[in-house]
Design an enzyme around this catalytic site. Sequence first.
Site, PDB file in Angstrom:
ATOM      1  N   HIS A   1       0.847  -1.187   0.000  1.00 50.40           N
ATOM      2  CA  HIS A   1       0.000   0.000   0.000  1.00 50.40           C
ATOM      3  C   HIS A   1       0.885   1.241   0.000  1.00 50.40           C
ATOM      4  O   HIS A   1       1.969   1.239   0.594  1.00 50.40           O
ATOM      5  CB  HIS A   1      -0.923   0.016   1.217  1.00 50.40           C
ATOM      6  CG  HIS A   1      -1.830  -1.168   1.291  1.00 50.40           C
ATOM      7  ND1 HIS A   1      -3.010  -1.239   0.600  1.00 50.40           N
ATOM      8  CD2 HIS A   1      -1.711  -2.344   1.968  1.00 50.40           C
ATOM      9  CE1 HIS A   1      -3.595  -2.398   0.838  1.00 50.40           C
ATOM     10  NE2 HIS A   1      -2.825  -3.093   1.671  1.00 50.40           N
TER      11      HIS A   1
ATOM     12  N   SER B   1       7.231 -22.263  11.947  1.00 53.21           N
ATOM     13  CA  SER B   1       5.944 -21.706  12.381  1.00 53.21           C
ATOM     14  C   SER B   1       5.953 -20.186  12.433  1.00 53.21           C
ATOM     15  O   SER B   1       6.949 -19.569  12.814  1.00 53.21           O
ATOM     16  CB  SER B   1       5.596 -22.238  13.772  1.00 53.21           C
ATOM     17  OG  SER B   1       5.596 -23.636  13.801  1.00 53.21           O
TER      18      SER B   1
END
Length: 205
Positions: free
Chosen positions: A113, A149
């Site tokens: 963005h 993870s």
Amino acid sequence: MTEREKMLSGELYDPTDKELEQLRVNARKLARKYNLTDEDDQEEQAQILRELLTATEELPYLQAPVYFDYGCNTFFGKFSSANFNFTCLDVCEIHIGDNVMIGPNVTLATPMHPLLPEERNIRMREDGSFYNLEYAKPITIKDNCWLASNVVVCGGVTIGEGCVIGVGSVVTKDIPPYSLAVGNPCRVIRKITEKDHMLDGIEKN
């Protein structure tokens, strides 16, 4: 250029475009259907993945639940897999190589963005409808990598062959091949070498 072409080329584009909205809706319906399918119903899961991952010839093993923006912009190599809660924001293309292991809660995020709020804020068209502009950068994960993870990989990043990315890392820059890298932001700790061979692992000649 269409909004889809702008999106895939990394230019500012309008995500409220009707074609893109339909592609996202389709991908999310398929992902939701996959997530509700029992893992012992392998034929049904494979059929759903063929519809979701249309650019992938050899399907990965994905432990549900999974989440995709488009699905059709993600390319998996052979024998790759992802554990629970794999989130794939494939606004730009994501290329995942052969034998890539992806741990639980991993996010691959290509969207970007504008930094200035006036450039990223919601806008109104003359007809009263609303839209915004965003862009994206591709992600590449080369063969034989392991993402542990809770790893987040940001748009524009290439992770070289044979890398291990440690738990909870946020990868904002390219990682060279055969690196052990960890942290936020993710940094290379050292190279992975033959000294890391485990005695009970693959026999070495």
